[in-house]
Scaffold this motif. Structure first.
Motif, short mmCIF file in Angstrom:
data_model
loop_
_atom_site.label_atom_id
_atom_site.label_comp_id
_atom_site.label_asym_id
_atom_site.label_seq_id
_atom_site.Cartn_x
_atom_site.Cartn_y
_atom_site.Cartn_z
N GLY A 85 0.80 -1.23 0.00
CA GLY A 85 0.00 0.00 0.00
C GLY A 85 0.83 1.28 0.00
N THR A 86 2.15 1.13 0.16
CA THR A 86 3.00 2.32 0.10
C THR A 86 3.25 2.69 -1.37
N ILE A 87 3.74 3.90 -1.56
CA ILE A 87 4.00 4.34 -2.93
C ILE A 87 5.46 4.73 -3.09
N THR A 88 5.96 4.58 -4.31
CA THR A 88 7.34 4.96 -4.61
C THR A 88 7.34 5.85 -5.84
N HIS A 89 8.04 6.98 -5.75
CA HIS A 89 8.13 7.85 -6.92
C HIS A 89 8.87 7.11 -8.02
N TRP A 90 8.48 7.32 -9.25
CA TRP A 90 9.01 6.51 -10.34
C TRP A 90 10.53 6.59 -10.49
N VAL A 91 11.13 7.75 -10.15
CA VAL A 91 12.58 7.83 -10.35
C VAL A 91 13.32 6.88 -9.42
N ASP A 92 12.66 6.47 -8.34
CA ASP A 92 13.31 5.57 -7.38
C ASP A 92 13.04 4.10 -7.70
N THR A 93 12.55 3.82 -8.90
CA THR A 93 12.26 2.42 -9.26
C THR A 93 13.18 1.96 -10.39
N GLU A 94 13.34 0.66 -10.46
CA GLU A 94 14.14 0.08 -11.54
C GLU A 94 13.46 0.30 -12.89
N GLU A 95 12.11 0.28 -12.84
CA GLU A 95 11.37 0.50 -14.09
C GLU A 95 11.68 1.88 -14.67
N GLY A 96 11.83 2.86 -13.78
CA GLY A 96 12.14 4.21 -14.23
C GLY A 96 13.46 4.25 -14.98
N ARG A 97 14.46 3.61 -14.41
CA ARG A 97 15.77 3.57 -15.06
C ARG A 97 15.67 2.84 -16.41
N GLU A 98 14.87 1.77 -16.40
CA GLU A 98 14.69 0.98 -17.63
C GLU A 98 14.09 1.85 -18.75
N VAL A 99 13.09 2.65 -18.38
CA VAL A 99 12.45 3.53 -19.37
C VAL A 99 13.45 4.58 -19.87
N ALA A 100 14.28 5.11 -18.96
CA ALA A 100 15.28 6.10 -19.38
C ALA A 100 16.22 5.50 -20.43
N HIS A 101 16.67 4.29 -20.16
CA HIS A 101 17.58 3.63 -21.13
C HIS A 101 16.85 3.34 -22.44
N TYR A 102 15.59 2.97 -22.31
CA TYR A 102 14.80 2.66 -23.52
C TYR A 102 14.69 3.88 -24.43
N ILE A 103 14.33 5.01 -23.84
CA ILE A 103 14.18 6.23 -24.66
C ILE A 103 15.55 6.71 -25.15
N ASN A 104 16.54 6.56 -24.28
CA ASN A 104 17.89 6.98 -24.67
C ASN A 104 18.39 6.19 -25.90
N LYS A 105 17.91 4.95 -26.01
CA LYS A 105 18.30 4.13 -27.18
C LYS A 105 17.78 4.79 -28.47
N PHE A 106 16.58 5.33 -28.42
CA PHE A 106 16.04 6.06 -29.57
C PHE A 106 16.96 7.25 -29.91
N TRP A 107 17.40 7.94 -28.84
CA TRP A 107 18.23 9.14 -29.04
C TRP A 107 19.58 8.75 -29.65
N GLN A 108 20.19 7.73 -29.06
CA GLN A 108 21.51 7.33 -29.55
C GLN A 108 21.46 6.88 -31.01
N ASP A 109 20.33 6.34 -31.41
CA ASP A 109 20.19 5.88 -32.80
C ASP A 109 19.63 6.98 -33.72
N GLY A 110 19.51 8.18 -33.20
CA GLY A 110 19.02 9.29 -34.03
C GLY A 110 17.55 9.18 -34.38
N LEU A 111 16.78 8.49 -33.54
CA LEU A 111 15.36 8.30 -33.85
C LEU A 111 14.46 9.33 -33.17
N ILE A 112 15.04 10.16 -32.29
CA ILE A 112 14.24 11.22 -31.67
C ILE A 112 14.56 12.55 -32.34
#
Lengths: 605, 310
Positions: A268-295
């Protein structure tokens, strides 16, 4: 010397006068003083019930209200738009309603009203913060006795949700200006150019990874537009890149709230997204678009209009955001600018379950975020509540959203007394590409004197929410009629309506009740400042993070983002959100006041 | 004594009668000034109270200097002050000198039509709103904008420069855009000062055989120096008043460390969040600092040059 004395005296007098002047507008006389339903005056009604189900009063009911709308333009235009409906209200309802709008920030206007002690009977669409300002100054009417006497349908609309609007002592001063559950509509999504996807021969994406691969393949096939401009995978739509974390996180079952995006833990507790592994995963996911020139490298500079132009000029292969982007930037433009538009050229909406958690792609906030109050200026709150109570009915929703009924209008009342939508309206005017609305809005008016209407279809009403509506309407709300495609004639559907049918093939509605996540901070509170600080810093650090040139740099910038946000006071914000969540849950089931009573008793002992 | 007083009064009445038209027009402006500048000054008391619209300013809501102090306790106070000082200094140096140079250049133009056309065109950006200016700048400096395209075609860079989203370019960007927008308009006073220079000075200079540059250096600049000093002293009063529109419109998330100034902060955290006392306190603080700067610069100008405004 004398001059100096005179000058000093003048200055002192002016300061004193200013203090007096400030005080003159001071605290008002307070609310109606009515504490019980038995004290509420009777509304003198005739025996006549008009065709819209309104019992006509003996005396003309007069209501003046301010509709907070930051996009409002001109009072004269609004009066002209409402002229016909205003006359009908006078003739058939014996009501004289005056709607005020101002082409001004509504918070500024409300503060001026408070300072000048000059505001109308009713204020519609104000934020919780501003509603609380009126309540704290005793300038809003306590609604409970009036609802007890005249608001039974309002109670039915809200059910237990009305508790979330109650004050700590259980009193009720505000309602939602558009309460109700949202309907089976589209929401957040990943989308992709359908015709270009077909060219790649790839399957329809059903995960973050397959979406990335599909976008990459499309951009490889279409590196430039016909005019030689570079094609990218995605760009931002006016949120400067915030949608790049918001949408993926919601696919992973996170909750979107006013204070940020959170993960709800099993305890029942909550965690801000930046403090989760999923948050880091999403950052890397979007960064992959950037590194490949897709953004699009200019994504931060895009405002809504430039993004729409970017998409309609075929500069992007997909979109991570909401369905609305695809509609306005994609096929709405393509349909209206091409004589032989091929529906294969569209942004297809895709949803999937990325993790074990159920996605939360539509946040269904039953009480929404805007309020309506009756002010202490209202001489007859009971008449206003009577009008609001009528607004809960299907015929009232139809009247307020589509104007008066009639054979040449958008809707009629059928022989059973139900609202029936005209086919021209329902299937759309072939010569008019406006979404579901056609030219009926200008003809019949819309949003006519809406104050406390159900904004969405009420789910906990005693009756079936669809009852009173003729097929093929599955549900109705103040914004949209939700098509029930199964019961509609496919041959009659307009192209834009067909988009809904196409999208249903690859996307699913994931609707989550987020009402208990509601929270609002006083503007001068520490939490309000932290909230703004976090919002600013998060966007800055997030953009730097996803624009990293290497995975390692992305990781380091993510760590920096987490550190910066905690330094600002993220923990305090999370704690405040957690408390609001717990309080709201307790209010919803009523235990909040039981606990408060116990605490009071303990304190007394 | 009494006779002397009545003589003075009669003299004053005669003078007033002679100057009645002048006083009439002056009175209109005085009334305007009193109503729109003097009377609203009472609002500064709000800076010392915890003001909520609608509530009376009672003594229990008096908070002294809390609103002033809270600004310096904000997370990025020193970053905000740094940005304000840097951008203001750039405006007061580069931005102040630029119109003087343009005015001198325009004065050197001998072709009347060309000179007038150039002057008129140079005024135009002043009348363009910041929203439009920001849109033009964004279009020009985007990764596929004209500037990057030209630099790429000239072989000076091999990939587009992110002018708009890289913090280190922001000071230069905002200074250039501000100068571009106000340059022509700011030359007007200098042009009129130059036009008022006695032509016989130039004729004497020509007789003495000084060059064009010499005329500028020894005649034009000294003659317009009082105007330059006057404008400098007046401008320095607005040293901290940069305005927020241009920074909000041209600033991006990744450049916030460079564009956040006192005005943008007050707008976002004060006005938009309904913290009026805080906004007034910072406005008052800026005005007091501006006033001090005016007095100090006036004193310096008085000491080192023969020009001053007081």
């Amino acid at each position: 010397m004398n001059k100096k004395r005179l000058l000093s005296s003048l200055l002192a007098v002016s300061l004193l006068a200013s203090l007096t002047a400030c005080g003159a507008s001071g605290d008002s006389a307070g609310s109606s003083g009515v504490t019980d339903a038995s004290e509420v005056p009777e509304v003198a009604l005739t025996d006549e019930v008009n065709q819209y189900g309104w019992t006509v009063p003996e005396e003309t009911i007069k209501i003046t209200y301010y509709a907070c709308d930051d996009d409002a333009t001109d009072q004269a235009e609004e009066d002209e738009r409402l002229a016909e409906v205003h006359q009908i209200m006078l003739d058939e309802f014996n009501m004289d309603i005056t709607k005020q709008i101002y082409a001004q920030d509504s918070t500024e206007r409300l503060n001026m009203m408070l300072a000048a002690n000059n505001y109308p009977d009713v204020i519609v669409g104000l934020t919780d913060t501003m509603a609380n300002a009126f309540i704290e100054q005793d300038r809003a009417v306590e609604l409970t006795p009036y609802l007890d006497k005249y608001g039974q349908d309002i109670y039915a609309t809200y059910g237990d949700y009305i508790n979330l609007l109650r004050e700590e002592d259980g009193s009720l001063y505000k309602l939602s200006s558009a309460a109700g559950s949202t309907t089976d509509a589209m929401g957040r999504d990943f989308s992709i150019r359908w015709d270009w996807l077909q060219e790649t021969g790839l399957d329809v994406p059903n995960s973050f990874e397959s979406y990335y691969e599909a976008i990459k393949a499309i951009v490889a096939n279409h590196p430039t537009t016909e005019t030689g401009e570079k094609v990218y995978g995605i760009t931002a739509f006016s949120q400067e890149g915030a949608e790049f974390y918001e949408t993926p996180l919601l696919y992973m079952g996170f909750y979107n709230t006013a204070t940020g995006i959170y993960k709800l833990n099993d305890d029942g507790t909550i965690t801000h997204w930046v403090d989760t592994e999923e948050g880091r995963e999403v950052a890397h996911y979007i960064n992959k678009f950037w590194q490949d020139g897709l953004i699009d490298p200019d994504f931060q500079t895009k405002d809504y209009d430039t993004s729409v132009a970017f998409m309609s000029n075929e500069r992007v292969a997909g979109n991570i955001g909401t369905w609305w982007h695809n509609y306005t930037g994609g096929y709405q433009v393509w349909m209206s600018t091409s004589d032989d538009y091929n529906p294969e050229k569209r942004m297809q909406e895709l949803t999937w379950e990325e993790t074990d958690a159920t996605p939360n792609l539509i946040s269904d906030n039953y009480i929404r975020t805007t309020r309506v109050i009756i002010t202490d200026k209202a001489e007859h709150p009971e008449e206003i509540v009577t009008y609001w109570n009528w607004q809960q009915s299907p015929l009232a929703i139809a009247f307020n959203s589509m104007g008066p009924q009639g054979e040449d209008m958008a809707w009629v009342i059928d022989e059973d007394g139900n609202a029936k939508i005209d086919d021209r309206y329902w299937y759309g005017d072939p010569d008019n590409s406006q979404f579901l609305w056609g030219d009926f809005e200008s003809k019949c008016g819309s949003w006519n004197y809406v104050m406390a209407n159900p904004g969405y279809t009420p789910v906990n009403r005693k009756d079936n929410p669809a009852e009173g509506w003729a097929s093929p309407i599955a549900a109705v709300n103040m914004w949209d009629l939700i098509p029930n495609y199964d019961e509609m004639d496919k041959d009659k559907l307009s192209v834009d309506q067909m988009m809904g049918v196409y999208n249903e093939e690859t996307s699913k509605t994931y609707l989550t009740d987020t009402t208990v996540w509601n929270t609002a901070f006083a503007s001068d509170s520490e939490e309000a400042t932290i909230q703004q600080d976090v919002k600013d810093k998060l966007l800055t650090d997030w953009c730097l993070c996803i624009m990293a040139e290497t995975d390692e740099e992305c990781d380091a910038l993510y760590d920096q983002m987490v550190k910066d946000l905690h330094d600002i006071g993220l923990d305090k914000l999370v704690a405040a959100q957690q408390k609001a969540l717990q309080d709201n849950e307790a209010k919803l089931d009523g235990s909040y006041w039981e606990n408060s009573a116990e605490s009071t008793e303990e304190a007394a002992e | 004594m009494q006779r002397e007083k009545s003589q003075k009064f009669a003299l004053w009445r005669r003078q007033l009668g002679r100057e009645k038209e002048l006083w009439f027009w002056t009175l209109l402006f005085l009334v305007w000034w009193v109503f729109f500048f003097l009377i609203p000054l009472y609002g500064i008391v709000y800076a010392f109270f915890d003001y909520t619209p609608g509530r009376a300013l009672t003594l229990d809501r008096f908070v002294g200097f809390k609103n002033f102090i809270s600004f310096f306790q904000t997370r990025d106070a020193w970053m905000i002050i740094r940005n304000t000082l840097v951008i203001s200094t750039l405006n007061m140096t580069v931005g102040f000198i630029a119109p003087i140079i343009l005015a001198l250049q325009l004065d050197e133009l001998r072709q009347g039509l060309f000179k007038r056309a150039t002057q008129t065109i140079s005024y135009l950006p002043y009348f363009v709103s910041w929203v439009v200016v920001a849109s033009i700048v964004t279009t020009l400096l985007n990764s596929d904008g004209v500037v990057n395209e030209v630099l790429m075609n000239l072989g000076l860079i091999n990939k587009p420069i992110a002018f708009l989203t890289t913090g280190k370019y922001f000071y230069a960007l905002i200074t250039c855009v501000t100068i571009w927008k106000s340059l022509g308009w700011s030359t007007i006073l200098y042009m009129s000062a130059i036009a008022g220079i006695d032509q016989s000075l130039y004729e004497a200079g020509a007789v003495d055989g000084i060059s064009r540059w010499g005329m500028v250096r020894y005649i034009t600049i000294p003659c317009i120096m009082p105007t330059i000093v006057l404008l400098f002293i007046l401008n320095i009063g607005n040293f901290l008043n940069l305005g927020y529109e241009q920074n909000l419109l041209l600033g991006q998330s990744t450049t916030q460390e460079y564009w956040e100034i006192i005005d943008t902060y007050v707008y976002r955290y004060g006005i938009q969040m309904g913290r009026y006392s805080f906004s007034i306190a910072i406005g008052l603080m800026k005005s007091v600092i501006g006033l001090i700067l005016v007095f100090v610069s006036n004193a310096i100008a008085k000491k080192y040059t023969e020009y001053s405004i007081m």
